[in-house]
Each structure stands twice: as C-alpha cells, then as structure tokens.
Design an enzyme around this catalytic site. Structure first.
Site, PDB file in Angstrom:
ATOM      1  N   GLY A 149       6.515  29.163  38.436  1.00 56.79           N
ATOM      2  CA  GLY A 149       7.089  29.883  39.562  1.00 56.79           C
ATOM      3  C   GLY A 149       7.516  28.926  40.651  1.00 56.79           C
ATOM      4  O   GLY A 149       6.983  27.817  40.765  1.00 56.79           O
ATOM      5  N   GLN A 163      10.156  26.078  48.926  1.00 61.39           N
ATOM      6  CA  GLN A 163       9.750  24.846  48.240  1.00 61.39           C
ATOM      7  C   GLN A 163      10.917  23.906  47.967  1.00 61.39           C
ATOM      8  O   GLN A 163      10.703  22.735  47.637  1.00 61.39           O
ATOM      9  CB  GLN A 163       9.039  25.173  46.920  1.00 61.39           C
ATOM     10  CG  GLN A 163       7.733  25.919  47.126  1.00 61.39           C
ATOM     11  CD  GLN A 163       7.028  26.146  45.806  1.00 61.39           C
ATOM     12  OE1 GLN A 163       7.264  27.133  45.138  1.00 61.39           O
ATOM     13  NE2 GLN A 163       6.178  25.210  45.430  1.00 61.39           N
ATOM     14  N   CYS A 198       0.332  23.594  42.475  1.00 60.32           N
ATOM     15  CA  CYS A 198       1.578  23.912  43.171  1.00 60.32           C
ATOM     16  C   CYS A 198       2.478  22.684  43.230  1.00 60.32           C
ATOM     17  O   CYS A 198       1.994  21.586  43.528  1.00 60.32           O
ATOM     18  CB  CYS A 198       1.249  24.392  44.588  1.00 60.32           C
ATOM     19  SG  CYS A 198       2.683  24.915  45.528  1.00 60.32           S
ATOM     20  N   LEU A 199       3.753  22.890  42.958  1.00 57.52           N
ATOM     21  CA  LEU A 199       4.747  21.818  43.063  1.00 57.52           C
ATOM     22  C   LEU A 199       4.721  21.176  44.450  1.00 57.52           C
ATOM     23  O   LEU A 199       5.004  19.985  44.596  1.00 57.52           O
ATOM     24  CB  LEU A 199       6.137  22.403  42.782  1.00 57.52           C
ATOM     25  CG  LEU A 199       7.370  21.526  42.953  1.00 57.52           C
ATOM     26  CD1 LEU A 199       7.301  20.306  42.066  1.00 57.52           C
ATOM     27  CD2 LEU A 199       8.615  22.325  42.639  1.00 57.52           C
ATOM     28  N   HIS A 230       0.489  33.926  44.541  1.00 54.59           N
ATOM     29  CA  HIS A 230       0.700  32.519  44.918  1.00 54.59           C
ATOM     30  C   HIS A 230       2.156  32.301  45.338  1.00 54.59           C
ATOM     31  O   HIS A 230       2.423  31.725  46.401  1.00 54.59           O
ATOM     32  CB  HIS A 230       0.320  31.617  43.741  1.00 54.59           C
ATOM     33  CG  HIS A 230       0.638  30.168  43.953  1.00 54.59           C
ATOM     34  ND1 HIS A 230      -0.315  29.182  43.933  1.00 54.59           N
ATOM     35  CD2 HIS A 230       1.819  29.523  44.201  1.00 54.59           C
ATOM     36  CE1 HIS A 230       0.250  28.007  44.173  1.00 54.59           C
ATOM     37  NE2 HIS A 230       1.549  28.183  44.322  1.00 54.59           N
ATOM     38  N   GLU A 231       3.090  32.774  44.503  1.00 53.40           N
ATOM     39  CA  GLU A 231       4.518  32.533  44.799  1.00 53.40           C
ATOM     40  C   GLU A 231       4.950  33.241  46.074  1.00 53.40           C
ATOM     41  O   GLU A 231       5.645  32.665  46.918  1.00 53.40           O
ATOM     42  CB  GLU A 231       5.403  32.986  43.629  1.00 53.40           C
ATOM     43  CG  GLU A 231       5.287  32.135  42.382  1.00 53.40           C
ATOM     44  CD  GLU A 231       5.335  30.643  42.645  1.00 53.40           C
ATOM     45  OE1 GLU A 231       6.089  30.188  43.540  1.00 53.40           O
ATOM     46  OE2 GLU A 231       4.582  29.915  41.979  1.00 53.40           O
ATOM     47  N   HIS A 287       4.189  31.783  49.463  1.00 56.50           N
ATOM     48  CA  HIS A 287       5.100  30.748  49.960  1.00 56.50           C
ATOM     49  C   HIS A 287       6.114  31.327  50.951  1.00 56.50           C
ATOM     50  O   HIS A 287       6.618  30.612  51.825  1.00 56.50           O
ATOM     51  CB  HIS A 287       5.868  30.097  48.808  1.00 56.50           C
ATOM     52  CG  HIS A 287       5.093  29.048  48.076  1.00 56.50           C
ATOM     53  ND1 HIS A 287       4.634  27.897  48.678  1.00 56.50           N
ATOM     54  CD2 HIS A 287       4.710  28.953  46.777  1.00 56.50           C
ATOM     55  CE1 HIS A 287       4.002  27.151  47.784  1.00 56.50           C
ATOM     56  NE2 HIS A 287       4.027  27.765  46.626  1.00 56.50           N
TER      57      HIS A 287
HETATM   58 NI    NI Z   1       3.203  26.976  44.886  1.00 59.54          NI
END
Ligand code: NI
Length: 168
Positions: free
Chosen positions: A41, A46, A95-96, A137-138, A141
């Site tokens: 995701g 991000q 997470c990225l 989680h997504e 953001h």
């Molecule tokens: Ni993330």
C-alpha cells in the site's frame, strides 16, 4: 519520516480533480513506487502530495507482512473508516516512509471503508483481520499519522534484520 507533508492532514480531491490527468499521473507514479518497493500500500503524502488518495495491491498468499487475501491494484479516494467492532489484534507493521523498521501495532479488526473510486463512483466494503490493519495504516497517512504513532509499547520497535531473526 521527517518530511512535513507526512504530518499534514491531506485535503480531499474534488470530482474535477479525480478525473484530471494530474491525478492519473499521480496514480501511475505511486504504482511504480509501490512496485519498486515491493509494498502492499502507498498513500499520496508518501510521494509528497498532500491529497486523500491511497493505492493498495496485494498479491495474496504469504507476503513480507503475513498472510493476506489477494486484491488487484485498487485506488481509494477520499476514504473513510468506520470501526464496526472495537476488538483489536496486534500485527507487525512496516512503512516505506519509515524504512528499515518494524513494530507491533494493535488496531481494530472489523471495519467498513467508504471511498470514491478512480471513476468517481462511491463504493464501500467491510474488512477483517490483517487486511483491516493494512487499510487503517494506509488511511492514517492521509491524517498525518505513521504506524510508530500507534504503537503503545515501543519495546517491539525493531530493525528489519532483528525482526527477521527474532520475530518473524
Ligand atoms: Ni506506511
């Protein structure tokens, strides 16, 4: 982590913006980034764009984050989450935007999401288990939240190498 865009409340996309070429380019850019990273995701903040848009793509079967049902690449615009059952479960998250780290996060395990599709249509469905965690989680953001903010016990925060060695 540290980029102010990740800490902003992202703004909603208007119907005109949803059908714009800029949004199509953003989705293409995010898809490339998600696949390069091997993630499941990604949210627009991000990649530095503070709008309420996230993409999720799950191949299914065992992933680096556990067992998940497959979901083809799907775009979620202006999404909302409703918690249907306050019962929580803890899963390891990464997470990225927080590279190299994993941590245990407890989240509700039965939620309903409502969103606008990339075609501008309303849609909704219910989610259970780890998939519910992935969406929370997504969508966090889009409200300037990272998984580390949701950790109640920081002692599980681990480097990926130590996570693989001791916790996976
Ligand atoms: Ni993330």
């Amino acid at each position: 982590m540290g980029n102010p865009v990740l800490r902003q409340v992202a703004r909603e996309l208007s119907p005109q913006e949803i059908s714009s070429s800029e949004t199509a380019l953003l989705i293409a850019d995010m898809t490339d980034t998600l696949r390069d990273y091997g993630g499941i995701g990604l949210a627009a903040p991000q990649v530095g764009v503070a709008v309420r848009l996230a993409i999720i793509e799950i191949e299914g079967g065992p992933t680096r984050y556990g067992e998940l049902e497959a979901m083809p690449l799907t775009v979620f615009i202006n999404p909302e989450i409703e918690v249907l059952d306050s019962g929580v479960a803890a899963y390891w998250e990464g997470c990225l935007s927080v590279p190299g780290l994993r941590g245990l996060v407890e989240r509700p395990q039965h939620v309903r999401i409502r969103y606008t599709t990339v075609e501008g249509k309303p849609a909704e469905f219910e989610l259970h288990g780890f998939t519910a965690t992935v969406f929370q989680h997504e969508f966090d953001h889009l409200n300037g939240k990272l998984f580390v903010d949701r950790m109640t016990d920081m002692s599980s925060l681990s480097f990926e190498r130590e996570y693989e060695r001791y916790h996976s």
